[in-house]
Design a protein around this motif. Structure first.
Motif, short mmCIF file in Angstrom:
data_model
loop_
_atom_site.label_atom_id
_atom_site.label_comp_id
_atom_site.label_asym_id
_atom_site.label_seq_id
_atom_site.Cartn_x
_atom_site.Cartn_y
_atom_site.Cartn_z
N ALA A 299 0.44 -0.98 -0.01
CA ALA A 299 0.05 0.01 0.14
C ALA A 299 0.97 1.30 0.23
N THR A 300 1.66 1.31 0.86
CA THR A 300 2.50 2.12 0.29
C THR A 300 3.52 2.36 -0.52
N LEU A 301 3.49 1.77 -0.75
CA LEU A 301 4.28 1.02 -2.17
C LEU A 301 4.29 2.17 -3.08
N SER A 302 2.33 2.22 -3.00
CA SER A 302 1.72 2.48 -4.49
C SER A 302 1.45 3.70 -4.18
N ASP A 303 1.91 4.67 -3.31
CA ASP A 303 2.00 5.42 -3.89
C ASP A 303 2.85 6.49 -4.59
N ARG A 304 3.86 5.39 -4.66
CA ARG A 304 5.80 5.73 -5.20
C ARG A 304 5.25 5.17 -7.07
N VAL A 305 5.48 3.92 -6.68
CA VAL A 305 4.38 3.77 -8.23
C VAL A 305 3.35 3.55 -8.57
N GLY A 306 2.13 3.03 -8.05
CA GLY A 306 0.65 2.87 -8.77
C GLY A 306 0.13 1.99 -8.02
N ARG A 307 -0.54 2.24 -8.02
CA ARG A 307 -2.14 0.92 -7.36
C ARG A 307 -1.57 -0.14 -8.51
N ARG A 308 -2.19 -0.15 -9.70
CA ARG A 308 -2.36 -1.23 -10.59
C ARG A 308 -0.58 -1.93 -10.58
N ARG A 309 0.45 -1.27 -10.40
CA ARG A 309 1.25 -1.44 -10.69
C ARG A 309 1.57 -2.78 -9.86
N MET A 310 1.15 -2.36 -8.15
CA MET A 310 1.93 -3.42 -7.29
C MET A 310 0.10 -4.93 -7.05
N MET A 311 -0.59 -4.40 -7.40
CA MET A 311 -1.48 -5.28 -7.71
C MET A 311 -1.49 -6.14 -8.76
N LEU A 312 -0.75 -5.90 -9.74
CA LEU A 312 -0.51 -6.93 -10.90
C LEU A 312 0.49 -7.48 -10.11
N LEU A 313 1.54 -7.48 -9.52
CA LEU A 313 2.29 -8.84 -9.71
C LEU A 313 2.14 -8.75 -8.27
N GLY A 314 0.40 -9.33 -7.51
CA GLY A 314 0.32 -9.49 -6.29
C GLY A 314 -0.11 -10.97 -7.42
N TRP A 315 -0.80 -10.12 -7.35
CA TRP A 315 -2.19 -11.48 -8.92
C TRP A 315 -1.27 -11.99 -9.60
N ALA A 316 -0.20 -11.34 -10.11
CA ALA A 316 1.29 -12.24 -10.46
C ALA A 316 1.33 -13.35 -9.85
N GLY A 317 1.71 -13.36 -8.96
CA GLY A 317 2.43 -14.23 -7.80
C GLY A 317 1.43 -15.31 -7.21
N CYS A 318 -0.19 -14.21 -7.37
CA CYS A 318 -1.59 -15.81 -6.51
C CYS A 318 -1.38 -16.85 -7.83
N VAL A 319 -0.97 -16.54 -9.01
CA VAL A 319 -1.65 -17.44 -10.27
C VAL A 319 -0.65 -19.09 -9.51
N PRO A 320 0.61 -18.69 -9.57
CA PRO A 320 1.68 -20.14 -9.56
C PRO A 320 1.77 -20.09 -8.14
N TRP A 321 1.32 -19.72 -7.25
CA TRP A 321 1.63 -20.22 -5.88
C TRP A 321 0.18 -21.03 -5.66
N GLY A 322 -0.58 -20.56 -6.05
CA GLY A 322 -2.09 -21.27 -6.25
C GLY A 322 -2.65 -22.55 -6.32
N LEU A 323 -1.95 -22.59 -7.47
CA LEU A 323 -1.24 -23.97 -8.68
C LEU A 323 -0.27 -25.05 -7.01
N LEU A 324 0.77 -23.80 -6.02
CA LEU A 324 1.36 -24.97 -5.41
C LEU A 324 1.08 -25.10 -4.29
N VAL A 325 -0.21 -24.60 -3.56
CA VAL A 325 -0.44 -24.91 -2.11
C VAL A 325 -0.76 -26.11 -1.74
N ILE A 326 -1.61 -26.92 -2.27
CA ILE A 326 -2.46 -28.33 -2.50
C ILE A 326 -0.69 -28.88 -2.24
N PRO A 327 -0.69 -29.47 -3.19
CA PRO A 327 0.54 -30.19 -3.29
C PRO A 327 1.12 -30.17 -2.25
N LEU A 328 1.71 -28.52 -1.75
CA LEU A 328 2.73 -28.40 -0.50
C LEU A 328 2.03 -28.59 0.88
#
Length: 433
Positions: A299-328
């Motif tokens: 949230a703090t970084l979004s004031d510097r680099v933008g809301r969308r950029r931080m959200m896109l970073l997070g959701w891009a990471g959630c896609v592969p992590w979602g696939l890894l959760v159950i195997p872990l």
């Protein structure tokens, strides 16, 4: 363009505290219910059903709140856009208090029969109705008070309520468990009720804080400038339908990760892998702390680099992590279960952090409460209610591996939705009204 508003009467620190405390209470109420629905209610309220059917029935009561949340969002959105943010937020808090404390007083099915789960569902619907207007009102309170250049920083306090609630709910259940024993008859008889009854004290504190907040300067200025809209929802649906749908889509990933981690996956770890409730609650507390850290950072970084950029970073990471959760989790290694859950909290926190500023910035002041409420509650139904409800059926039909793609698809939907929306950093909250 500089926002020409009356100077805030309430200090920004007090506003931030009101957002944090109120949001923490909302999420606390939802999380303790989700935890109890996953680990306690199948035995207390559905003893006549098999473990699998008892879990499905119990999670259905959890999901029922998301049916009434959009109705509450529409009702409180209407009130918030017509009579003000503060009065509406006080009303949501009081209604939530009555419903949550009452859940802790519902007799077992063994005592009053089928009336017990029916009362539970009724109270859950009231809880959902109240929660329907809470998140939107809280983010508006911070967004409409905060300086334009610090909206991400102050908007995070509503999001921090989720992590704070995870810590509080987990520690409360842990305390009760260590005191009377998680497998003792006393725990199933009355021990699980304590976290619900304790919420009365927390809500009293939140109510005290909120009553000391003045109406937001942006709403006051808008009310003085133009007539209050007679039908804010109709105006919203006519002018910003696309934004409602995409705003809802942009937070699906965060909803699904948060509610799956605190409901279905805790039940899965306990019922399928045999982990103790105490261990699961300890992991939940750790996940809450991690969520607080990453939400604040994003949230703090979004004031510097933008809301969308931080959200896109997070959701891009959630896609592969979602696939890894159950195997872990399916490794049967408790440490890897902790990694899976804490990882969901961390990556989901990155995607969710800026949304406290991003969602309000998408809508005009005249119907900002309604727009934010409808968006978050639409996301709540699709991302918060459905995944925990259908995960058991998906697991039974296709195997546990199939739960991962469901999480990944919801995260991908958030990525695409956020990509299609404009950057809102620096938005003048009076422009476009």
């Amino acid at each position: 363009m500089t926002e020409a508003t009356a100077p805030p009467v309430t200090p920004m620190k007090r506003v931030a505290g009101a957002c944090l405390v109120g949001s923490a209470i909302e999420f606390y109420d939802f999380l303790i219910y989700g935890t109890a629905a996953a680990l306690v209610f199948p035995t207390v309220f559905f003893p006549q059903l098999s473990p699998t059917m008892g879990t499905i029935a119990s999670m259905s009561t959890f999901a029922s709140a998301f049916v009434s949340r959009p109705i509450g969002g529409a009702a409180f959105g209407y009130l918030g856009d017509r009579v003000g943010r503060k009065k509406t937020l006080v009303a949501t808090l009081v209604l939530m208090a009555v419903a949550t404390v009452s859940v802790g007083l519902v007799p077992r099915t063994e005592s009053i029969g089928v009336a017990a789960p029916l009362i539970l569902v009724a109270l859950r619907l009231v809880q959902g109705f109240a929660a329907g207007g809470e998140w939107a009102g809280s983010v508006l309170l911070s967004a409409e008070y905060a300086p334009a250049g610090k909206r991400g920083r102050y908007g995070m306090f509503t999001l921090l309520g989720g992590g704070t609630a995870a810590v509080l709910s987990s520690l409360t259940f842990l305390g009760v468990s260590f005191t009377i024993g998680e497998n003792s008859p006393a725990f199933l008889a009355w021990g699980w009720r304590i976290p619900f009854l304790i919420s009365a004290v927390l809500i009293a504190i939140a109510l005290y804080v909120r009553l000391r907040i003045d109406e937001t300067p942006v709403f006051v200025a808008e009310k003085a400038r133009t007539p209050v809209p007679r039908a804010p929802i109709a105006e919203l649906l006519r002018l910003q339908r696309r934004e409602i749908v995409l705003a809802a889509g942009s937070i699906l990933g965060g909803m699904s990760f948060a509610y799956m981690a605190n409901t279905y996956l805790t039940r899965y770890a306990h019922a399928e892998l045999g982990y103790s409730r105490s261990f699961i609650w300890a992991v939940g507390a750790l996940g809450g702390l991690v969520s607080i850290t990453f939400v604040a950072l994003s949230a703090t970084l979004s004031d510097r680099v933008g809301r969308r950029r931080m959200m896109l970073l997070g959701w891009a990471g959630c896609v592969p992590w979602g696939l890894l959760v159950i195997p872990l989790i399916d490794t049967g290694n408790p440490a890897l279960y902790a990694v899976a859950i804490v990882g969901m909290c961390a990556i989901g926190g990155i995607g969710s952090g800026p949304t406290g500023a991003f969602i309000p910035e998408l809508f005009a002041t005249r119907y900002r409460y309604s727009g934010s409420a409808l968006a978050v509650n639409l996301a709540g139904v699709v991302g918060g209610a459905l995944p925990p409800l259908i995960a058991g059926t998906v697991q039974a039909t296709y195997g546990s591996w199939a739960v991962g793609p469901m999480l990944a698809i919801l995260a991908l939907a958030s990525f695409v939705s956020a990509y299609l929306l404009p950057e809102t950093k620096g938005t003048d909250l009076h422009s476009g009204d």
